[in-house]
Enzyme design. Structure first.
Site, PDB file in Angstrom:
ATOM      1  N   ASN A 175       0.822  -1.220   0.000  1.00 29.41           N
ATOM      2  CA  ASN A 175       0.000   0.000   0.000  1.00 29.41           C
ATOM      3  C   ASN A 175       0.856   1.269   0.000  1.00 29.41           C
ATOM      4  O   ASN A 175       0.416   2.336  -0.414  1.00 29.41           O
ATOM      5  CB  ASN A 175      -0.887   0.079   1.256  1.00 29.41           C
ATOM      6  CG  ASN A 175      -1.849  -1.081   1.406  1.00 29.41           C
ATOM      7  OD1 ASN A 175      -2.175  -1.470   2.514  1.00 29.41           O
ATOM      8  ND2 ASN A 175      -2.302  -1.658   0.304  1.00 29.41           N
ATOM      9  N   CYS A 293      -6.625  -2.682  -9.529  1.00 24.70           N
ATOM     10  CA  CYS A 293      -5.269  -2.174  -9.375  1.00 24.70           C
ATOM     11  C   CYS A 293      -4.331  -3.276  -8.891  1.00 24.70           C
ATOM     12  O   CYS A 293      -3.153  -3.298  -9.227  1.00 24.70           O
ATOM     13  CB  CYS A 293      -5.242  -1.003  -8.407  1.00 24.70           C
ATOM     14  SG  CYS A 293      -5.975   0.476  -9.109  1.00 24.70           S
ATOM     15  N   CYS A 446       0.811 -18.662 -11.468  1.00 26.87           N
ATOM     16  CA  CYS A 446       0.825 -17.197 -11.636  1.00 26.87           C
ATOM     17  C   CYS A 446       0.960 -16.580 -10.253  1.00 26.87           C
ATOM     18  O   CYS A 446       1.578 -17.163  -9.369  1.00 26.87           O
ATOM     19  CB  CYS A 446      -0.416 -16.714 -12.376  1.00 26.87           C
ATOM     20  SG  CYS A 446      -1.940 -16.980 -11.456  1.00 26.87           S
TER      21      CYS A 446
END
Lengths: 488, 152
Positions: A175, A293, A446
């Site tokens: 963050n 995001c 992934c």
């Protein structure tokens, strides 16, 4: 000298005349002269800010000045100017009782506050009155993340009297690249605790209300009700539609912003006469089509700029100054450093703010956005085709021949990887699967297991028989097997 | 309480109630035409609000002009407007106050579950601070014509 036609209700202020003369080169000058000659008219034609009241229509020779040059519309001798009423009214529903009373004046400023806000006070557009409006105002920030951080900091600094923040997350290292409310020592703390400390240090004069809950259809109306303006800093579609609908139903302006990679958007929705988010996007995109995001990334400085647009609009709405971003949709491209503006119109057929709304209370927004909350995984997973990090580690240690295919992007592969894995980004799989041997046992991997699941499905569809998907992706691998590697 | 009074005939009373019931659950609106403090005719007008007709009404400028014109044709003057409050009391709202014109009489009829209830009349105080309730007088009306209703 032009003739002004006076409507019936205003004739008592013009000595019962239905037409009077006034002079001026523009409508604005003419009206100023009219109210000088007949002072009783002023309060009925103009509001406290000196603007024509919304129900006062001025026509120059049968043309509404709103479609000419408004109060700058030129007037020449011989023109007839008419003042024509619109007559409006209605009931105070629960909605209206809660409708924000923007622009109400707060308590007088203390000496400390005068010092703190002096750069505001010396501007006539703000002044003591504007500052007292800020002091009386209540703004609710949805989210204390990328957008919520700059919004909350600047609104607190500006002197918004009550600042509410809704969030239920904890601060993570990932963050800190953009969420400037939180610092390195805050990692692991609740975002609200961290926000409260920062904002109190910045401005102890204001009241900070925190709500550690996930915003939902059950609590949104109650949470929003005491506030004047809502600032939407959410990062997902269900919450965005929820915030929009609750704002429309409660009649609260929504200072909207959103960010993705290098592009940001902002607007002001759900004002009395303006459009809402649904006028622009009646339906959400299919689930998974627009990445978040967390999946697509975001330029760290981007929320700073978009958050500032939201905070600016909130402050303007509260003080009733300037030209709000209502009916205008701002699109910002950080890479090209360009701003574009789209015109937005209120859609009369809008399901929530239109003439005949079909959405009259909050709905299930997860379902509306095609997300089924019951499903534990975003994509149905066949467990026989999955492998866990620990199983993978055991089989590698045992010497099994497994080929690990990492389907992330090269920049992600640079950050961390499972030793021995080969990189083929998801988008390249359809044209590069020929490089793989269908006899090999393949482990697709992934970041968290979603993209690799798609790659595994694709390979099976073209005839590969021995394809496993690494459950939880490299994040799970790092947690369970190799904590020495960084996470993102 | 304002000392102003407004006289309406039984026919005017009936026309307003009928209009409010007809448009329920939406608000109705219309003009009051007459002389002095006596309403002789009503002019039903379309509710053109874009904000949800269950709780708002709007008489646009073109319809206002029509109302003035009808008033002249009927040999009277425009005395004010009426509107209904579906499932709400016959009291002016803050919204009514914010949008009020001086001088005009504002008649409000409450319509609950499709049936008209109380009817009141209100006048804006000159300083725009409040609506004052007037005395709605259901007396005999000198005018013998039935209340006229035209749709704009």
């Amino acid at each position: 000298m032009a003739k002004i036609l006076i409507p019936t209700p205003l004739r008592p202020y013009t000595d019962k005349q239905d037409a009077v003369d006034a002079s001026g080169a523009t409508v604005g000058e003419l009206l100023a002269d009219l109210t000088r000659r007949h002072s009783g008219l002023k309060a009925h034609l103009f509001n406290d800010q000196g603007k024509l009241r919304s129900f006062v229509n001025v026509y120059v020779n049968d043309e509404d000045i709103r479609y000419l040059q408004k109060e700058q519309t030129p007037v020449t001798a011989g023109d007839t100017v008419s003042i024509i009423p619109s007559v409006a009214g209605g009931v105070d529903t629960v909605v209206d009782e809660r409708r924000s009373d923007l622009g109400r004046m707060g308590e007088p400023l203390t000496n400390d506050e005068v010092k703190r806000y002096s750069r505001h006070l010396i501007m006539p557009e703000v002044g003591v009155d504007g500052q007292r409006k800020l002091k009386a105002s209540k703004v609710l920030c949805i989210g204390a993340g990328g957008l919520g951080s700059p919004v909350a900091m600047y609104l607190a600094a500006a002197g918004v009297g009550t600042l509410g923040i809704v969030d239920f997350d904890t601060v993570d290292f990932s963050n800190l690249q953009r969420q400037i409310l939180h610092g390195t020592p805050d990692v692991g703390r609740s975002k609200l605790a961290s926000a409260k400390d920062k904002l109190h240090a910045l401005n102890p004069e204001i009241d900070i209300q925190t709500y550690e809950v996930a915003l939902s259809s059950q609590n949104a109306m109650q949470l929003f009700a005491p506030y004047d303006v809502v600032v939407d800093g959410t990062d997902n579609f269900p919450t965005r539609y929820l915030v929009n609908d609750a704002c429309v139903l409660l009649g609260k302006p929504n200072a909207y912003g959103s960010i993705f990679r290098f592009e940001g958007q902002a607007s002001v929705f759900a004002t009395k006469d303006g459009p809402c988010y649904r006028c622009l996007y009646p339906e959400p995109p299919p689930p998974g089509l627009v990445p978040s995001c967390a999946e697509g990334g975001v330029l760290g400085v981007l929320p700073g700029l978009i958050g500032m647009v939201q905070a600016t609009e909130a402050v303007k709405l509260i003080m009733g100054i300037g030209e709000p971003l209502i009916g205008r949709f701002l699109i910002y491209d950080a890479l090209r450093m360009r701003f574009r503006e789209l015109k937005l119109r209120k859609d009369p057929d809008c399901p929530v703010c239109g003439t005949h709304p079909t959405v009259t209370k909050l709905i299930d927004y997860e379902q509306f956005c095609g997300i089924t909350p019951a499903a534990p995984e975003p994509i149905p997973v066949n467990h026989a085709t999955e492998i866990t990090s620990l199983e993978l580690k055991q089989r590698l240690d045992r010497g099994d021949r497994l080929k690990i295919i990492d389907v992330r992007e090269p920049n992600e592969y640079q950050i961390n990887r499972i030793p021995g894995s080969e990189l083929i980004p998801l988008g390249d799989i359809p044209k590069r699967y020929g490089e793989l041997n269908p006899e090999d046992e393949l482990v697709m991997q992934c970041k968290s297991g979603v993209r690799s699941g798609k790659a595994a499905d694709f390979l099976r569809s073209v005839g590969f028989k021995r394809v496993l998907n690494l459950k939880g992706g490299i994040l799970d691998w790092i947690d369970k097997v190799d904590p020495s590697q960084p996470k993102y | 309480m304002s000392d102003r009074r407004l006289g309406i005939s039984a026919r005017v009373d009936e026309a307003i109630r009928h209009h409010g019931e007809e448009t329920y659950p939406h608000e109705c609106c219309g003009a009051l035409v007459g002389r002095g403090d006596a309403v002789t005719d009503t002019v039903a007008l379309p509710n053109t609000t874009e904000e949800g007709p269950r709780r708002r009404f709007l008489v646009r400028p073109s319809d206002y002009r029509l109302a003035e014109q009808r008033a002249t044709e009927l040999g009277g003057e425009l005395l004010g407007f009426y509107h209904s409050h579906p499932d709400h009391p016959a009291k002016p709202s803050q919204y009514d106050l914010d949008h009020a014109w001086p001088t005009f009489a504002y008649v409000i009829v409450a319509v609950a579950a499709g049936a008209s209830q109380a009817m009141t009349v209100w006048f804006l105080k000159d300083d725009r601070s409040i609506f004052e309730e007037g005395n709605l007088h259901h007396g005999e009306n000198s005018h013998s014509d039935p209340a006229q209703t035209v749709h704009g």
